[in-house]
Design a protein around this motif. Sequence first.
Motif, PDB file in Angstrom:
ATOM      1  N   ARG A  78      19.113  21.222  60.178  1.00 17.21           N
ATOM      2  CA  ARG A  78      19.814  20.353  59.550  1.00 17.21           C
ATOM      3  C   ARG A  78      18.176  19.387  59.570  1.00 17.21           C
ATOM      4  NH1 ARG A  78      22.286  18.185  64.291  1.00 17.21           N
ATOM      5  NH2 ARG A  78      24.463  18.120  63.508  1.00 17.21           N
ATOM      6  N   PRO A  99      25.475  15.065  55.939  1.00 18.07           N
ATOM      7  CA  PRO A  99      26.672  16.238  56.541  1.00 18.07           C
ATOM      8  C   PRO A  99      28.077  15.941  57.625  1.00 18.07           C
ATOM      9  CG  PRO A  99      25.046  17.719  55.321  1.00 18.07           C
ATOM     10  CD  PRO A  99      24.275  16.576  55.965  1.00 18.07           C
ATOM     11  N   THR A 102      37.534  21.482  52.310  1.00 14.75           N
ATOM     12  CA  THR A 102      36.638  20.988  53.302  1.00 14.75           C
ATOM     13  C   THR A 102      37.443  19.395  53.202  1.00 14.75           C
ATOM     14  OG1 THR A 102      35.052  21.431  52.074  1.00 14.75           O
ATOM     15  CG2 THR A 102      34.468  19.711  53.302  1.00 14.75           C
TER      16      THR A 102
END
Length: 328
Positions: free
Chosen positions: A107, A112, A312
């Motif tokens: 990451r 996110p 999502t």
Amino acid sequence: MTDAMPSFAHDLPFDPTHGYTREELLRVPAPAAPGDFEAFWRGRHAEALAVDPRPEVGPLVEERDGVRVHEVTYTSVDGLRLGGWLALPADGPAEHGFVIGHGYGGRGEPGPDMPLPLPRSAAILPCVRGMAERGTVPGIPSEAAEHVLHGIGSRESYVIGGCVADLWCAASALLRLVPELAGAPRLGYLGESFGGGLGALALPWDDRFAAGQLTVPTFGNHPLRLTLPCTGSGESVRAYHRTHPEVAEVLRYFDAATAATRLRKPVLTAPALFDPSVPPPGQFAVHNALPQGEPHVLAAGHFEYDGLDAATAALTKAKAEFFGRALG
């Protein structure tokens, strides 16, 4: 639940559903465990708990979604110093805590994974050993195809065991930095793909966690995965296995589905019906093995499609509802 499967246009040389129906996916089993499976993992866990994480909070990176995000470093097994991010409530004490795993590739930022599933929460977002950008370690490849093979010759040296320990040590660091979370289990775990598989391996042995959430988890049912083509790290393992068949014995100790049979806490899973990177039968093997698993089935994983944003958002809502019940 219908047996209908999604149909997506693609140019892959294989079918990312691998010919399974939904009902067949829900019957994929977990492989039997080696006789000393639990002893192996409890020993690894004890080693990780003995580590003094010596967490150090770095500069403030940003403030948003009700938290202040800082850089953080901590010590894991083998004396490795790893980095990541620490999210602390912008106002008031933390009532919940999360350890948040990442997918293969690491990451580059915590973005996110925000907002957190519950308000008034703290979280640590570690980069496990070898992974960019704050977990890089000399000698451990950062590319997924090479990382997944690092040390695979034995269960003691396999990098995946070290990565699981990195999550346990991250939890130790979080509890040291946010002492109000100590005591009764108040931690949740979230992980996707690589982080989902690591979570299934980590959670059964650590009573500091009250619940977990695993999205499109990898490392499920290795014997079956070795027969299924994919575009993810599993393809490297398949290629290695063709010339080193003895590696199948090592992989038995790192099977997320086998570990899931030992997981005695609520877990929300999000397995996908169609996934080119992580074969769906392996994902469902993890869910099917869970004594307390709640499924939130996705149409696809690791794949862009119309409706992805809505899917999502629905999963984000499901995570909040789940942890509200499990940690609330």
